[in-house]
Design a protein around this motif. Sequence first.
Motif, PDB file in Angstrom:
ATOM      1  N   GLU A   3      -6.897   4.479   1.751  1.00  0.00           N
ATOM      2  CA  GLU A   3      -6.097   3.256   1.669  1.00  0.00           C
ATOM      3  C   GLU A   3      -4.604   3.529   1.670  1.00  0.00           C
ATOM      4  OE1 GLU A   3      -7.358   0.378  -1.207  1.00  0.00           O
ATOM      5  OE2 GLU A   3      -9.419   0.413  -0.506  1.00  0.00           O
ATOM      6  N   LYS A   4      -4.195   4.487   2.484  1.00  0.00           N
ATOM      7  CA  LYS A   4      -2.782   4.771   2.692  1.00  0.00           C
ATOM      8  C   LYS A   4      -2.389   4.263   4.071  1.00  0.00           C
ATOM      9  CE  LYS A   4      -2.093   8.531  -0.508  1.00  0.00           C
ATOM     10  NZ  LYS A   4      -1.380   9.789  -0.721  1.00  0.00           N
ATOM     11  N   TYR A  44       0.855  -1.186   0.000  1.00  0.00           N
ATOM     12  CA  TYR A  44       0.000   0.000   0.000  1.00  0.00           C
ATOM     13  C   TYR A  44       0.893   1.238   0.000  1.00  0.00           C
ATOM     14  CZ  TYR A  44      -4.204  -2.690   1.050  1.00  0.00           C
ATOM     15  OH  TYR A  44      -5.262  -3.557   0.978  1.00  0.00           O
ATOM     16  N   LEU A  84      -4.850   1.275   7.647  1.00  0.00           N
ATOM     17  CA  LEU A  84      -5.112   1.996   6.405  1.00  0.00           C
ATOM     18  C   LEU A  84      -6.110   3.102   6.696  1.00  0.00           C
ATOM     19  CD1 LEU A  84      -5.496  -0.861   3.773  1.00  0.00           C
ATOM     20  CD2 LEU A  84      -3.471   0.518   4.282  1.00  0.00           C
TER      21      LEU A  84
END
Length: 164
Positions: A72-73, A54, A68
Motif C-alpha cells: 500500500e505504498k 498513502y 498502490l
Amino acid sequence: MQDILVISEKENIILTVDDEIVAVVENENPLVVAVGIQGPSGPAGPAGSSIVSYTAGENLGGHKLVILNSMEKALYASGNNINHVNKIIGITTGAAAVNTQAEIQTYGELYEPSWNWDISKPLFAGVNGVLMQSLPASGFIQQVATVISPVKIFVNIQPAIIIA
C-alpha cells in the motif's frame, strides 16, 4: 432530527421513528430499550472531491498518476505496464519524498496554474505518472480525467482498455 425508539418484548422488537412503527422483528431474546437521536455532523470534506493519503514508495512529483503496491505504498503508474491495468488510484496533489505521506486526489476538480491543457481532449495515463492527451501506442488506454479549462481538470478514473 428523528427520535428512534426500540421496544423489545419477548416475541418482537418494534422499531419506531417519530412515533411511526417502521419495523417489527420476531425475537426470542429480550433486548435493552433505548431511545436515541442523531449525533452532530462531522467536519466537511473537500467540496466535490476525494483526497486520500498513502506513504510514497518512491520520490513522487506533484500532479502525477499513482498506483498502490502490495504494501500500500504509492508508486508512479504507467500506461505501458500491463500490471497497472485498473490499478490507478489517483493523481498526487503535490510532491512527496519516499516514505512520507503523499496526498492523492481520487475524484473531483484539480487545479494547477502551470498546466495548459487542450479543453477538447481528455487526459489519459502516460508513462511514469505522466498525464497525456494522446492515445498510447502500447499497454493500455485509461482515461483518468476530463479537462475543464487549460489549468483545471476533473479527476474521474475510467476502466482501462488493453491494447492488443
